[in-house]
Scaffold this motif. Structure first.
Motif, PDB file in Angstrom:
ATOM      1  N   ASP A   1       0.808  -1.223   0.000  1.00 48.21           N
ATOM      2  CA  ASP A   1       0.000   0.000   0.000  1.00 48.21           C
ATOM      3  C   ASP A   1       0.839   1.269   0.000  1.00 48.21           C
ATOM      4  O   ASP A   1       0.310   2.371   0.149  1.00 48.21           O
ATOM      5  CB  ASP A   1      -0.910   0.021   1.239  1.00 48.21           C
ATOM      6  N   ASN A   2       2.149   1.117  -0.120  1.00 50.16           N
ATOM      7  CA  ASN A   2       3.040   2.274  -0.011  1.00 50.16           C
ATOM      8  C   ASN A   2       3.955   2.390  -1.218  1.00 50.16           C
ATOM      9  O   ASN A   2       4.104   1.453  -1.996  1.00 50.16           O
ATOM     10  CB  ASN A   2       3.905   2.155   1.256  1.00 50.16           C
ATOM     11  N   LEU A   3       4.555   3.561  -1.327  1.00 48.01           N
ATOM     12  CA  LEU A   3       5.626   3.774  -2.285  1.00 48.01           C
ATOM     13  C   LEU A   3       6.938   3.716  -1.513  1.00 48.01           C
ATOM     14  O   LEU A   3       7.065   4.330  -0.451  1.00 48.01           O
ATOM     15  CB  LEU A   3       5.501   5.151  -2.942  1.00 48.01           C
ATOM     16  N   VAL A   4       7.879   2.971  -2.033  1.00 52.32           N
ATOM     17  CA  VAL A   4       9.247   3.025  -1.541  1.00 52.32           C
ATOM     18  C   VAL A   4      10.067   3.642  -2.664  1.00 52.32           C
ATOM     19  O   VAL A   4       9.628   3.689  -3.817  1.00 52.32           O
ATOM     20  CB  VAL A   4       9.794   1.633  -1.137  1.00 52.32           C
ATOM     21  N   LEU A   5      11.237   4.125  -2.327  1.00 54.63           N
ATOM     22  CA  LEU A   5      12.082   4.755  -3.328  1.00 54.63           C
ATOM     23  C   LEU A   5      13.278   3.874  -3.621  1.00 54.63           C
ATOM     24  O   LEU A   5      13.822   3.222  -2.730  1.00 54.63           O
ATOM     25  CB  LEU A   5      12.556   6.129  -2.826  1.00 54.63           C
ATOM     26  N   LYS A   6      13.656   3.864  -4.893  1.00 54.60           N
ATOM     27  CA  LYS A   6      14.858   3.148  -5.309  1.00 54.60           C
ATOM     28  C   LYS A   6      15.702   4.082  -6.154  1.00 54.60           C
ATOM     29  O   LYS A   6      15.179   4.936  -6.874  1.00 54.60           O
ATOM     30  CB  LYS A   6      14.508   1.885  -6.104  1.00 54.60           C
ATOM     31  N   ARG A   7      16.993   3.891  -6.053  1.00 54.40           N
ATOM     32  CA  ARG A   7      17.939   4.709  -6.808  1.00 54.40           C
ATOM     33  C   ARG A   7      17.935   4.269  -8.269  1.00 54.40           C
ATOM     34  O   ARG A   7      18.026   3.085  -8.573  1.00 54.40           O
ATOM     35  CB  ARG A   7      19.329   4.548  -6.208  1.00 54.40           C
ATOM     36  N   PHE A   8      17.833   5.231  -9.162  1.00 55.11           N
ATOM     37  CA  PHE A   8      17.898   4.988 -10.599  1.00 55.11           C
ATOM     38  C   PHE A   8      19.367   4.795 -10.980  1.00 55.11           C
ATOM     39  O   PHE A   8      20.219   5.624 -10.655  1.00 55.11           O
ATOM     40  CB  PHE A   8      17.294   6.185 -11.344  1.00 55.11           C
ATOM     41  N   ALA A   9      19.666   3.700 -11.670  1.00 55.19           N
ATOM     42  CA  ALA A   9      21.038   3.389 -12.065  1.00 55.19           C
ATOM     43  C   ALA A   9      21.176   3.318 -13.588  1.00 55.19           C
ATOM     44  O   ALA A   9      22.184   2.839 -14.093  1.00 55.19           O
ATOM     45  CB  ALA A   9      21.473   2.067 -11.431  1.00 55.19           C
TER      46      ALA A   9
ATOM     47  N   LYS B   1      -5.574   6.172  -4.641  1.00 56.63           N
ATOM     48  CA  LYS B   1      -5.027   5.055  -3.863  1.00 56.63           C
ATOM     49  C   LYS B   1      -4.267   5.537  -2.626  1.00 56.63           C
ATOM     50  O   LYS B   1      -3.942   4.737  -1.753  1.00 56.63           O
ATOM     51  CB  LYS B   1      -4.086   4.207  -4.724  1.00 56.63           C
ATOM     52  N   GLY B   2      -3.915   6.820  -2.572  1.00 53.53           N
ATOM     53  CA  GLY B   2      -3.240   7.380  -1.406  1.00 53.53           C
ATOM     54  C   GLY B   2      -1.742   7.144  -1.344  1.00 53.53           C
ATOM     55  O   GLY B   2      -1.119   7.436  -0.329  1.00 53.53           O
ATOM     56  N   TYR B   3      -1.137   6.634  -2.417  1.00 50.84           N
ATOM     57  CA  TYR B   3       0.303   6.360  -2.388  1.00 50.84           C
ATOM     58  C   TYR B   3       1.118   7.613  -2.066  1.00 50.84           C
ATOM     59  O   TYR B   3       1.960   7.604  -1.172  1.00 50.84           O
ATOM     60  CB  TYR B   3       0.779   5.785  -3.727  1.00 50.84           C
ATOM     61  N   TYR B   4       0.888   8.681  -2.806  1.00 49.13           N
ATOM     62  CA  TYR B   4       1.645   9.911  -2.564  1.00 49.13           C
ATOM     63  C   TYR B   4       1.212  10.583  -1.268  1.00 49.13           C
ATOM     64  O   TYR B   4       2.018  11.248  -0.615  1.00 49.13           O
ATOM     65  CB  TYR B   4       1.544  10.866  -3.760  1.00 49.13           C
ATOM     66  N   ASP B   5      -0.040  10.412  -0.862  1.00 54.53           N
ATOM     67  CA  ASP B   5      -0.487  10.963   0.424  1.00 54.53           C
ATOM     68  C   ASP B   5       0.340  10.396   1.573  1.00 54.53           C
ATOM     69  O   ASP B   5       0.614  11.080   2.548  1.00 54.53           O
ATOM     70  CB  ASP B   5      -1.973  10.652   0.673  1.00 54.53           C
TER      71      ASP B   5
END
Length: 178
Positions: free
Chosen positions: A79-87, A136-140
């Motif tokens: 239900d969440n966004l996690v961040l990943k480094r763009f390579a 969906k509330g991801y960015y919220d």
């Protein structure tokens, strides 16, 4: 108009524009951001892999990465966004909602304070810099963690409204580019 009806209205507006009409609009938005000092002054930049009906910020991903900046992209994780480094574009795979996402380690939430600039998509933005998402509330859930980031909303001109419904907990953008 409530949020659900407004999302339907924006989807209807989007459907009137074929991809070839959205490409130059995306290009103009990206050029404006690349001319903005905030972009070049930032070292850690959160961008996103665009859906077909969103502003295509791929040129910003390339420009930031080629300039040696740390580029982070959101990845749906439950239900969440996690961040990943763009390579690099060779290190991407198709994830939830058919969105291209970086492979590799999850960027630690304890490091989110390093993010200087967050370029955020939305279904709509308004003159008060409020954002309406897809529902969906991801960015919220993500935005409150971006305490140091300059939050820049991006949308096409036909998605920009005078006023949209908002809640007390909604995080406003510092700027909206359309």
């Amino acid at each position: 108009m409530d949020k659900k009806a407004l999302r339907a209205e924006i989807r209807c507006r989007k459907s009137q524009y074929p991809p070839e009409d959205l490409r130059p609009k995306s290009q103009t938005i990206c050029e404006w951001i690349l001319d903005d000092g905030v972009f070049w002054a930032s070292h850690y930049i959160l961008l996103y892999s665009p859906l077909p009906d969103e502003v295509d910020v791929t040129p910003l991903i390339s420009a930031a990465f080629n300039a040696g900046k740390t580029v982070l992209l959101p990845v749906v994780n439950g239900d969440n966004l996690v961040l990943k480094r763009f390579a690099g574009f060779n290190y991407m795979s198709t994830g939830a909602y058919n969105i291209l996402e970086p492979v590799g380690e999850i960027y630690p939430i304890s490091e989110y304070h390093k993010i200087d600039l967050a370029v955020i998509p939305g279904m709509s933005f308004d003159a008060h810099r409020h954002r309406l998402g897809r529902g969906k509330g991801y960015y919220d859930r993500l935005l409150p963690h971006l305490t140091q980031a300059y939050k820049m909303g991006v949308c096409f001109d036909f998605q920009y409204l005078e006023e949209i419904p908002n809640e007390d907990w909604d995080v406003r953008m510092e700027e909206v580019v359309k």
